[in-house]
Design a protein around this motif. Structure first.
Motif, PDB file in Angstrom:
ATOM      1  N   ILE A  89     -26.463 -37.602   1.351  1.00 36.17           N
ATOM      2  CA  ILE A  89     -27.534 -36.606   1.472  1.00 36.17           C
ATOM      3  C   ILE A  89     -27.841 -36.001   0.107  1.00 36.17           C
ATOM      4  CG2 ILE A  89     -28.044 -34.313   2.400  1.00 36.17           C
ATOM      5  CD1 ILE A  89     -26.625 -35.120   4.954  1.00 36.17           C
ATOM      6  N   ALA A  90     -26.795 -35.690  -0.666  1.00 33.52           N
ATOM      7  CA  ALA A  90     -27.011 -35.105  -1.991  1.00 33.52           C
ATOM      8  C   ALA A  90     -27.783 -36.066  -2.898  1.00 33.52           C
ATOM      9  CB  ALA A  90     -25.666 -34.739  -2.615  1.00 33.52           C
ATOM     10  N   LEU A  91     -27.447 -37.350  -2.879  1.00 27.17           N
ATOM     11  CA  LEU A  91     -28.138 -38.318  -3.724  1.00 27.17           C
ATOM     12  C   LEU A  91     -29.605 -38.476  -3.334  1.00 27.17           C
ATOM     13  CD1 LEU A  91     -25.426 -41.107  -4.112  1.00 27.17           C
ATOM     14  CD2 LEU A  91     -26.152 -39.422  -5.815  1.00 27.17           C
ATOM     15  N   ARG A  92     -29.862 -38.546  -2.023  1.00 27.10           N
ATOM     16  CA  ARG A  92     -31.253 -38.702  -1.576  1.00 27.10           C
ATOM     17  C   ARG A  92     -32.064 -37.433  -1.838  1.00 27.10           C
ATOM     18  NH1 ARG A  92     -32.720 -43.302   0.859  1.00 27.10           N
ATOM     19  NH2 ARG A  92     -31.028 -44.695   1.476  1.00 27.10           N
ATOM     20  N   ALA A  93     -31.446 -36.280  -1.786  1.00 28.35           N
ATOM     21  CA  ALA A  93     -32.151 -35.037  -2.112  1.00 28.35           C
ATOM     22  C   ALA A  93     -32.536 -35.019  -3.591  1.00 28.35           C
ATOM     23  CB  ALA A  93     -31.278 -33.831  -1.761  1.00 28.35           C
ATOM     24  N   GLU A  94     -31.641 -35.479  -4.447  1.00 27.42           N
ATOM     25  CA  GLU A  94     -31.976 -35.557  -5.872  1.00 27.42           C
ATOM     26  C   GLU A  94     -33.115 -36.550  -6.117  1.00 27.42           C
ATOM     27  OE1 GLU A  94     -28.467 -36.601  -7.945  1.00 27.42           O
ATOM     28  OE2 GLU A  94     -27.400 -34.715  -7.515  1.00 27.42           O
ATOM     29  N   LEU A  95     -33.070 -37.692  -5.419  1.00 30.73           N
ATOM     30  CA  LEU A  95     -34.132 -38.670  -5.585  1.00 30.73           C
ATOM     31  C   LEU A  95     -35.475 -38.137  -5.079  1.00 30.73           C
ATOM     32  CD1 LEU A  95     -35.048 -41.493  -6.389  1.00 30.73           C
ATOM     33  CD2 LEU A  95     -34.300 -42.305  -4.127  1.00 30.73           C
ATOM     34  N   GLY A  96     -35.454 -37.446  -3.941  1.00 27.98           N
ATOM     35  CA  GLY A  96     -36.683 -36.858  -3.418  1.00 27.98           C
ATOM     36  C   GLY A  96     -37.252 -35.814  -4.349  1.00 27.98           C
TER      37      GLY A  96
END
Length: 373
Positions: free
Chosen positions: A204-211
């Motif tokens: 979740i943290a990685l996808r939030a950074e990508l978003g």
């Protein structure tokens, strides 16, 4: 179950009272005999003072030895006991021949090294016959009393001290076993929770950074990442619920396996019961909780040496019974939070819970219908 457990202090106090009572008798008989022969004079109050001092020192030593609280001050009490035990017969005559048993009994429990204990005990026993001969006792009577009676005093005191120490060790072992079970369950839950959420939260943290990076350059891609974050979060919620459900749910078969293993590890005889075939799933959780709470109470609140567990069906019900010999002697006992909670769980499943005691035994019986409520 909150059955009262006999404290080591109670056992030690009863033993000290018995030994001290014997000491008082050994002092009182010759004192009364001398008073009747010569009349009550100044010797009688003096004998009373010496008797109180000897009994007090003797009782202090035994109490400290039974509870493992010996200090250097108690060795002064041992010295007083030794002086009176062998000095009174030497100075006052053969009427006081029972006093050497006082020093012999304390010599077995005050020394930490076995070699010293054996040496002092055997020396105190060997010194008794010559002393009795010196004060005028006939040889046959001196040998009979010195070698046939006094040696049996030492095992009696040592046996009581050993019993008190074993009870203390058993209490510590049971408490450690209970703490270990709780710690193991906490570690298991923490491990399951970490394995379930660790990777998910990192994703979740990685996808939030990508978003966050795509929100200005590629709004569509950022929206896709937000949707994926929602999907992963929902999956994480489901996984957490499964972990909690697995943590709280109980199985009767699993719990009974644990009951037999834990009780045998604590030195309590218990045979693993066999479950009837085809038990429905809804009976496992309430009866599993009964088994778990009952074995916890046996370990924490009783002095049981055996526990009998049976599971059978009768009249459309499944009946779990657990009985042990560590209950109170009376039929009255306090219903703690554990029994109250178990009764509520069993009642919610449409069953009944009965707990009864008497004659040193405790029995708990839980009945759950075969058909779900």
């Amino acid at each position: 179950m909150t059955a009262p457990v006999v404290s080591t202090r109670v056992i030690a106090a009863a033993a000290v009272a018995l030994f001290a009572g014997s000491m008082v008798t050994a002092l009182a008989l010759p004192t009364v005999s001398l008073a009747m022969e010569a009349g009550v004079g100044s010797a009688l109050p003096m004998a009373g003072v010496f008797g109180v001092l000897l009994t007090a020192c003797y009782s202090r030593v035994l109490w400290a030895a039974f509870l493992r609280r010996l200090t250097w001050r108690h060795y002064l009490d041992v010295s007083v006991v030794g002086v009176f035990a062998y000095g009174m017969p030497l100075m006052a005559g053969p009427e006081w021949i029972a006093l050497p048993m006082a020093f012999i009994s304390v010599a077995t429990v005050v020394f930490t090294r076995p070699a010293v204990t054996w040496a002092v005990t055997l020396a105190s026993i060997a010194a008794a016959p010559p002393l009795l001969l010196f004060v005028g006792l006939p040889l046959p009577l001196a040998l009979l009393y010195g070698l046939g009676v006094l040696p049996f005093i030492a095992p009696m005191t040592y046996g009581v001290a050993w019993l008190c120490h074993v009870i203390d060790d058993l209490r510590e072992a049971r408490a450690e076993l209970a703490r270990g079970a709780v710690d193991e369950e906490r570690v298991r839950f923490a491990r399951d929770l970490h394995d379930t959420l660790g990777h998910t939260l990192h994703a979740i943290a990685l996808r939030a950074e990508l978003g966050e990076r795509l929100i200005t350059t590629d709004p569509g891609g950022a929206g896709a990442e937000l949707a994926e974050i929602q999907r992963i979060a929902r999956t994480a919620v489901h996984d957490v619920r499964e972990v909690v459900r697995g943590y709280r749910a109980t199985s009767l078969a699993t719990e009974l396996d644990g009951v037999a293993a834990v009780l045998r590890a604590a030195g309590i005889a218990c045979d693993q019961p066999e479950l009837p075939d085809g038990l429905p799933g809804h009976v496992h959780e309430p009866l599993g909780w009964v088994a778990r709470e009952a074995v916890t109470n046996v370990l924490r609140h009783s002095t049981a040496t055996w526990c009998e567990v049976t599971v059978h069906t009768e009249e459309g019900n499944v009946v779990l019974e657990m009985a042990n010999d560590g209950g109170p002697n009376s039929a009255r006992f306090a219903h703690g939070n554990g029994l109250t909670g178990l009764a509520e769980r069993v009642k919610a499943a449409g069953g009944t819970l009965v707990a009864e005691s008497g004659g040193g035994r405790f029995r708990i019986s839980a009945t759950v219908p075969l058909e779900a409520a």
